[in-house]
Write an enzyme that holds these catalytic residues in place. Structure first.
Site, PDB file in Angstrom:
ATOM      1  N   SER A   1      -9.775  -0.507   6.981  1.00 50.39           N
ATOM      2  CA  SER A   1      -9.178  -0.367   5.647  1.00 50.39           C
ATOM      3  C   SER A   1      -8.504  -1.603   5.073  1.00 50.39           C
ATOM      4  CB  SER A   1      -8.177   0.781   5.641  1.00 50.39           C
ATOM      5  OG  SER A   1      -8.876   1.982   5.445  1.00 50.39           O
TER       6      SER A   1
ATOM      7  N   LYS B   1       0.848  -1.189   0.000  1.00 53.95           N
ATOM      8  CA  LYS B   1       0.000   0.000   0.000  1.00 53.95           C
ATOM      9  C   LYS B   1       0.884   1.240   0.000  1.00 53.95           C
ATOM     10  CE  LYS B   1      -3.892   1.911   2.702  1.00 53.95           C
ATOM     11  NZ  LYS B   1      -4.747   1.697   3.902  1.00 53.95           N
TER      12      LYS B   1
ATOM     13  N   SER C   1      -9.663   1.781   2.809  1.00 56.14           N
ATOM     14  CA  SER C   1      -8.789   2.525   1.928  1.00 56.14           C
ATOM     15  C   SER C   1      -7.772   1.660   1.168  1.00 56.14           C
ATOM     16  CB  SER C   1      -8.033   3.590   2.720  1.00 56.14           C
ATOM     17  OG  SER C   1      -7.186   3.008   3.676  1.00 56.14           O
TER      18      SER C   1
HETATM   19  N1  GLN Z   1     -13.130   4.140   6.294  1.00 57.04           N
HETATM   20  C1  GLN Z   1     -12.447   4.565   7.467  1.00 57.04           C
HETATM   21  C2  GLN Z   1     -12.057   6.015   7.337  1.00 57.04           C
HETATM   22  O1  GLN Z   1     -12.390   6.577   6.368  1.00 57.04           O
HETATM   23  C3  GLN Z   1     -11.271   3.676   7.755  1.00 57.04           C
HETATM   24  C4  GLN Z   1     -10.038   4.043   7.039  1.00 57.04           C
HETATM   25  C5  GLN Z   1      -8.856   3.205   7.429  1.00 57.04           C
HETATM   26  O2  GLN Z   1      -8.987   2.160   8.076  1.00 57.04           O
HETATM   27  N2  GLN Z   1      -7.682   3.672   7.078  1.00 57.04           N
HETATM   28  O3  GLN Z   1     -11.430   6.577   8.160  1.00 57.04           O
END
Ligand code: GLN
Length: 453
Positions: A157, A58, A133
Site C-alpha cells: 500500500s 494517511k 491503499s
Molecule cells: N492491496 C493489498 C490489499 O488489498 C495491500 C493493502 C495494504 O498494503 N494495506 O490488502
C-alpha cells in the site's frame, strides 16, 4: 517569494532548510484548495494548520484532535485522543499536518476505489486510479500538494500507489517503525513508511519516524542511519531479477521497462542475474488468508460501543449487527467473512495454519536468494494505473499485489522508485533487500535516481 510552482517541486531536504515555514504552509493550503477538487487526495483538510513542513498523513493514523476515518463510515465522528508515535515524532521535528489523506477503507485495497469517500484520482490522468491503499498520500505528493506523506503498507500500500503516481515509496523492515496509533489491519504485516519525491527524502523521513517504541512491542532497538549511503558512490552490487517479472499478467510495457532497468544496472557496473523465485506464486494466496484472518480479529473492536458509528437497537446483539452491517463497506465485509472462515475451528488447520507455513517457506526462499545476491528487483506492479471502475473481479484485483506482498510476508525492506512511463503513465521498479538492509536499499535506489537525473 515562494511560488506555487516552486513549492510543488520542492524536496523535503530543501524544505527543511527553507526559512519561511509559514510560506510553505500557505502554498500547500492554497494548492490543496485549488486542486484537490479534482484529485481528491484528502479526506479532511486542517483549517488552522500549525507552521511547519506540510506533510500528508494517511487517514488511518492518529493526529490528536483530528478525525481518523480509515475511509470508513464506521469510524464517523471518531476523533483521535492521542498522536500516533510517528505523528508525535514529526511534530517534534517541525512538520505541519495540513490534512488526512484518502485510502481504501481500512487500507484494504489497491486503488482507493474502496474508500467510503470516493476514489482519489491519479495526477497523471484524472480518469485513472492513484493506486492504493495509500493512494491519497501518493497523489498528494505527486501533485505537489504536500512536501511528503506517510503511508502504511500491509501488502504493497505504500509502494504500489507510489509506482502509479510516479513518486518514491518505501516500506521499512518490519519492526523499525512504531505502529502505535496506526489503526491495525493485519498486525504482523503492517508497517508505516514514507512517500516522497526523492529517495533521499524517504531516508530523511525514516531517520525521523523510526525507532524503538515502548507502545509497540514489535519495534526493535536497532540504530540505523537511513541516510548513510545517500549521495555516495555506491559499490557494485549483485542483483537478482526475479524471472516472475516477465511472467503471466505482467503488461508488455512494464516488462520492457524492467529490461531497460537491467541494461541500466549493467551499464553502471552492477552484476545482474535472472533468478527464478518460483515460490512467489504462492504469495498472493498466502497473503489473502493471513491478512483477512488478522483483519477479522482486529476489526472486531468496531461494534458501535467504543468507536465512531453506533446504530442503536433494542438488543445489544442487534445493535452490533446493525452498526457493522451499515458501517463496513463490501470489501471490508468480504475480508471479515474470509478471515472468520479461515480462523474457524473446522478450517484453521487447512487455511490459516497452512498459510503460516507457506509464509515461512516464502521467507526462507527469499533468504536463500539473499545468500547469493544483495538485492532483488521486480516491477512494483504488473500493470500501470488503470481506469477508475475498470476492474471488478476481486481475484484479478488481488493478483496485482504479486510483487509487493512477499516483502510484507517476510518483513523485508522494499522501495518503489519511478522509472519512466508507459503510455504516459508512470512505472515503478521495486528494489527489495534482506531484513535491516534498509540503509543499503535506500542508498542503492538513491544512486540510481541520481544517475537518472
Ligand atoms: N492491496 C493489498 C490489499 O488489498 C495491500 C493493502 C495494504 O498494503 N494495506 O490488502
Amino acid at each position: 517569494m515562494l511560488t506555487n510552482e516552486a513549492f510543488k517541486t520542492m524536496t523535503l531536504k530543501d524544505a527543511m532548510t527553507y526559512e519561511d515555514k509559514s510560506a510553505l504552509v500557505e502554498r500547500s493550503v492554497e494548492i490543496i484548495a485549488k486542486e484537490d477538487k479534482n484529485i481528491r487526495a484528502f479526506i479532511s483538510v486542517n483549517k488552522s494548520p500549525n507552521i511547519g513542513i506540510p506533510i500528508g498523513i494517511k487517514d488511518n493514523m492518529n493526529v490528536k484532535g483530528v478525525e481518523t476515518t480509515c475511509a470508513s463510515k464506521i469510524l464517523k465522528g471518531y476523533v483521535a485522543p492521542f498522536d500516533a508515535t510517528v505523528v508525535q515524532k514529526l511534530r517534534e521535528n517541525g512538520f505541519s499536518f495540513v490534512g488526512k489523506t484518502n485510502l481504501d477503507e481500512f487500507a484494504m485495497g489497491a486503488s482507493t476505489e474502496y474508500s467510503a469517500y470516493g476514489p482519489t484520482r491519479n495526477p497523471h490522468d484524472l480518469e485513472r486510479v492513484a493506486g492504493g491503499s495509500s493512494g491519497g498520500s501518493a497523489a498528494a505528493v505527486a501533485s505537489g500538494e504536500v512536501i511528503a506523506a506517510l503511508g502504511s503498507d500491509t501488502g504493497g500500500s505504500i509502494r504500489q500507489p507510489a509506482s502509479f503516481c510516479g513518486v518514491v515509496g518505501f516500506k521499512p523492515t518490519y519492526g523499525l517503525v512504531s505502529r502505535y496509533g496506526l489503526v491495525a489491519f493485519a498486525s504482523s504485516l503492517d508497517q508505516i513508511g514514507p512517500i516522497t519525491k526523492t529517495v533521499e527524502d524517504s531516508a530523511i523521513l525514516m531517520n525521523i519516524i523510526a525507532g524503538k517504541d515502548e507502545m509497540d512491542s514489535t519495534t526493535v532497538d536497532r540504530k540505523i542511519d537511513f541516510t548513510e549511503f545517500i549521495g555516495k558512490q555506491f559499490p557494485k552490487m549483485k542483483v537478482a531479477v526475479a524471472t516472475q517479472s516477465f511472467g503471466e499478467g505482467v503488461e508488455d510495457g512494464v516488462k520492457q521497462k524492467v529490461r531497460e532497468f537491467i541494461t541500466l544496472l549493467e551499464n553502471f557496473g552492477h552484476e545482474v542475474a535472472m533468478v527464478d523465485i518460483d515460490d512467489l506464486k504462492y504469495a498472493v494466496a498466502t497473503y489473502y488468508i493471513i491478512a483477512p484472518s488478522e483483519a477479522s480479529t482486529n476489526l472486531s473492536r468496531f461494534d458501535g460501543v467504543k468507536y465512531g458509528l453506533r446504530v442503536s437497537s433494542d438488543s445489544l446483539r442487534d445493535s452490533y449487527e446493525k452498526t457493522r452491517g451499515e458501517g463496513f463497506g463490501d470489501e471490508v465485509k468480504r475480508r471479515i467473512l474470509i478471515g472468520t472462515f479461515t480462523l474457524s475451528a473446522a478450517y484453521y488447520d487447512a487455511y490459516f495454519e497452512k498459510a503460516q507455513k507457506v509464509r515461512r517457506k516464502i521467507a526462507n526462499r527469499l533468504s536463500e536468494v539473499f545468500e547469493k545476491y544483495d538485492l532483488i528487483i521486480t516491477p512494483t506492479s504488473p500493470i500501470v494505473a488503470f481506469k477508475i471502475g475498470s476492474v471488478s473481479d476481486p481475484l484479478v484485483y488481488y493478483m496485482m499485489d504479486i510483487f509487493t506482498i512477499p516483502a510484507n510476508l517476510a518483513g523485508l525492506p522494499a522501495i518503489s522508485i519511478p522509472f519512466g512511463k508507459v503510455d504516459n503513465l508512470p512505472v515503478g521498479i521495486q528494489i527489495m533487500g534482506p531484513r535491516f538492509s534498509d540503509a543499503k536499499v535506500l542508498g542503492f535506489a538513491d544512486s540510481i535516481e541520481r544517475q537518472l537525473r
